[in-house]
Scaffold this motif. Structure first.
Motif, PDB file in Angstrom:
ATOM      1  N   LEU A 199      -3.654  13.343  10.045  1.00  0.00           N
ATOM      2  CA  LEU A 199      -3.952  14.340   9.014  1.00  0.00           C
ATOM      3  C   LEU A 199      -2.792  14.487   8.038  1.00  0.00           C
ATOM      4  CD1 LEU A 199      -5.636  17.077  11.226  1.00  0.00           C
ATOM      5  CD2 LEU A 199      -6.759  15.445   9.688  1.00  0.00           C
ATOM      6  N   LYS A 200      -1.567  14.226   8.507  1.00  0.00           N
ATOM      7  CA  LYS A 200      -0.380  14.316   7.656  1.00  0.00           C
ATOM      8  C   LYS A 200      -0.002  12.964   7.050  1.00  0.00           C
ATOM      9  CE  LYS A 200       1.382  17.915  10.637  1.00  0.00           C
ATOM     10  NZ  LYS A 200       2.381  18.243  11.644  1.00  0.00           N
ATOM     11  N   TYR A 201      -0.657  11.896   7.494  1.00  0.00           N
ATOM     12  CA  TYR A 201      -0.339  10.541   7.038  1.00  0.00           C
ATOM     13  C   TYR A 201      -0.793  10.366   5.597  1.00  0.00           C
ATOM     14  CZ  TYR A 201      -0.389   5.422   6.954  1.00  0.00           C
ATOM     15  OH  TYR A 201      -0.176   4.107   6.649  1.00  0.00           O
ATOM     16  N   SER A 202       0.087   9.871   4.767  1.00  0.00           N
ATOM     17  CA  SER A 202      -0.240   9.744   3.344  1.00  0.00           C
ATOM     18  C   SER A 202      -0.808   8.378   2.977  1.00  0.00           C
ATOM     19  CB  SER A 202       1.010   9.994   2.506  1.00  0.00           C
ATOM     20  OG  SER A 202       1.978   8.999   2.760  1.00  0.00           O
ATOM     21  N   GLY A 203      -0.616   7.385   3.826  1.00  0.00           N
ATOM     22  CA  GLY A 203      -1.100   6.055   3.483  1.00  0.00           C
ATOM     23  C   GLY A 203      -0.390   5.515   2.276  1.00  0.00           C
ATOM     24  N   ARG A 204       0.924   5.546   2.292  1.00  0.00           N
ATOM     25  CA  ARG A 204       1.735   5.109   1.158  1.00  0.00           C
ATOM     26  C   ARG A 204       1.248   3.778   0.601  1.00  0.00           C
ATOM     27  NH1 ARG A 204       4.189   5.754   5.154  1.00  0.00           N
ATOM     28  NH2 ARG A 204       5.501   7.412   5.847  1.00  0.00           N
ATOM     29  N   PRO A 205       1.110   3.676  -0.700  1.00  0.00           N
ATOM     30  CA  PRO A 205       0.668   2.402  -1.282  1.00  0.00           C
ATOM     31  C   PRO A 205       1.734   1.328  -1.104  1.00  0.00           C
ATOM     32  CG  PRO A 205       1.280   3.933  -3.006  1.00  0.00           C
ATOM     33  CD  PRO A 205       1.347   4.699  -1.708  1.00  0.00           C
ATOM     34  N   ARG A 206       1.278   0.129  -0.884  1.00  0.00           N
ATOM     35  CA  ARG A 206       2.195  -0.993  -0.738  1.00  0.00           C
ATOM     36  C   ARG A 206       2.643  -1.470  -2.098  1.00  0.00           C
ATOM     37  NH1 ARG A 206       1.907  -4.438   4.120  1.00  0.00           N
ATOM     38  NH2 ARG A 206       0.920  -3.161   5.695  1.00  0.00           N
ATOM     39  N   ARG A 207       3.838  -1.967  -2.158  1.00  0.00           N
ATOM     40  CA  ARG A 207       4.369  -2.498  -3.408  1.00  0.00           C
ATOM     41  C   ARG A 207       3.827  -3.909  -3.616  1.00  0.00           C
ATOM     42  NH1 ARG A 207      10.646  -2.540  -5.240  1.00  0.00           N
ATOM     43  NH2 ARG A 207      10.214  -3.261  -7.329  1.00  0.00           N
ATOM     44  N   ARG A 208       3.355  -4.159  -4.796  1.00  0.00           N
ATOM     45  CA  ARG A 208       2.814  -5.480  -5.091  1.00  0.00           C
ATOM     46  C   ARG A 208       3.953  -6.437  -5.423  1.00  0.00           C
ATOM     47  NH1 ARG A 208      -2.863  -5.172  -6.453  1.00  0.00           N
ATOM     48  NH2 ARG A 208      -3.460  -3.003  -6.352  1.00  0.00           N
ATOM     49  N   ARG A 209       3.783  -7.664  -5.020  1.00  0.00           N
ATOM     50  CA  ARG A 209       4.810  -8.677  -5.290  1.00  0.00           C
ATOM     51  C   ARG A 209       4.831  -9.029  -6.760  1.00  0.00           C
ATOM     52  NH1 ARG A 209       4.773 -13.060  -0.454  1.00  0.00           N
ATOM     53  NH2 ARG A 209       4.622 -11.559   1.224  1.00  0.00           N
ATOM     54  N   GLY A 210       6.029  -9.151  -7.273  1.00  0.00           N
ATOM     55  CA  GLY A 210       6.191  -9.595  -8.646  1.00  0.00           C
ATOM     56  C   GLY A 210       5.900  -8.547  -9.693  1.00  0.00           C
ATOM     57  N   GLY A 211       5.365  -7.417  -9.277  1.00  0.00           N
ATOM     58  CA  GLY A 211       5.061  -6.359 -10.236  1.00  0.00           C
ATOM     59  C   GLY A 211       5.934  -5.155  -9.984  1.00  0.00           C
ATOM     60  N   GLN A 212       5.677  -4.158 -10.739  1.00  0.00           N
ATOM     61  CA  GLN A 212       6.432  -2.930 -10.555  1.00  0.00           C
ATOM     62  C   GLN A 212       5.574  -1.961  -9.771  1.00  0.00           C
ATOM     63  OE1 GLN A 212       7.235  -2.038 -14.598  1.00  0.00           O
ATOM     64  NE2 GLN A 212       9.075  -3.296 -14.644  1.00  0.00           N
ATOM     65  N   GLY A 213       5.925  -1.761  -8.494  1.00  0.00           N
ATOM     66  CA  GLY A 213       5.146  -0.886  -7.627  1.00  0.00           C
ATOM     67  C   GLY A 213       5.766   0.479  -7.525  1.00  0.00           C
ATOM     68  N   GLU A 214       5.142   1.278  -6.715  1.00  0.00           N
ATOM     69  CA  GLU A 214       5.616   2.647  -6.531  1.00  0.00           C
ATOM     70  C   GLU A 214       6.573   2.716  -5.382  1.00  0.00           C
ATOM     71  OE1 GLU A 214       1.307   3.765  -6.675  1.00  0.00           O
ATOM     72  OE2 GLU A 214       2.291   5.616  -7.266  1.00  0.00           O
ATOM     73  N   VAL A 225      -2.251   2.810  12.666  1.00  0.00           N
ATOM     74  CA  VAL A 225      -1.158   3.110  11.740  1.00  0.00           C
ATOM     75  C   VAL A 225      -0.225   4.193  12.276  1.00  0.00           C
ATOM     76  CG1 VAL A 225      -2.395   2.390   9.669  1.00  0.00           C
ATOM     77  CG2 VAL A 225      -2.539   4.763  10.416  1.00  0.00           C
ATOM     78  N   ILE A 226      -0.633   4.927  13.289  1.00  0.00           N
ATOM     79  CA  ILE A 226       0.185   5.998  13.830  1.00  0.00           C
ATOM     80  C   ILE A 226       0.984   5.536  15.044  1.00  0.00           C
ATOM     81  CG2 ILE A 226       0.175   8.337  14.786  1.00  0.00           C
ATOM     82  CD1 ILE A 226      -0.598   8.142  11.787  1.00  0.00           C
TER      83      ILE A 226
END
Length: 83
Positions: A68-83, A18-19
Motif C-alpha cells: 500500500l505504501k509502495y510507489s512503484g518507482r519508474p525505471r530510468r530508460r537507457r540513453g534517455g533522460q529518466g526520472e 516486489v516487496i
C-alpha cells in the motif's frame, strides 16, 4: 551433448514479489501496472493484459500491507533522460 535444452529451467514462468523479493510461480502472484497519469499509483491487472511494466505481489498479508505504501518507482530508460 544436448543443444538448446536447459535442464534447470522451471516448467512454469517465475516472477519475483516486489516487496519480499521471493520467487513464486507467476500464477501465484497478482500483477499491478502503473495507472495513467503521473503519480496515480498502481492498478491491479488480474488478466495480465494491461500495457506497462508489471509489478508482482505475493499472497503474504505482510507484503500486501507494505505494498500500500509502495510507489512503484519508474525505471530510468537507457540513453534517455529518466526520472
Amino acid at each position: 551433448m544436448t543443444r538448446g535444452k536447459s535442464h534447470d529451467r522451471p516448467a512454469t514462468p517465475v516472477r519475483m514479489c516486489v516487496i519480499c523479493r521471493g520467487r513464486f510461480a507467476k500464477s501465484d502472484l497478482t500483477r499491478h501496472v502503473p495507472a495513467a497519469g503521473v503519480g496515480a499509483g498502481l492498478l491491479p491487472d488480474p488478466r495480465a493484459a494491461m500495457p506497462g511494466r508489471g509489478h508482482y505481489l505475493c499472497a503474504n498479508p505482510e507484503c500486501a500491507e507494505k505494498f500500500l505504501k509502495y510507489s512503484g518507482r519508474p525505471r530510468r530508460r537507457r540513453g534517455g533522460q529518466g526520472e
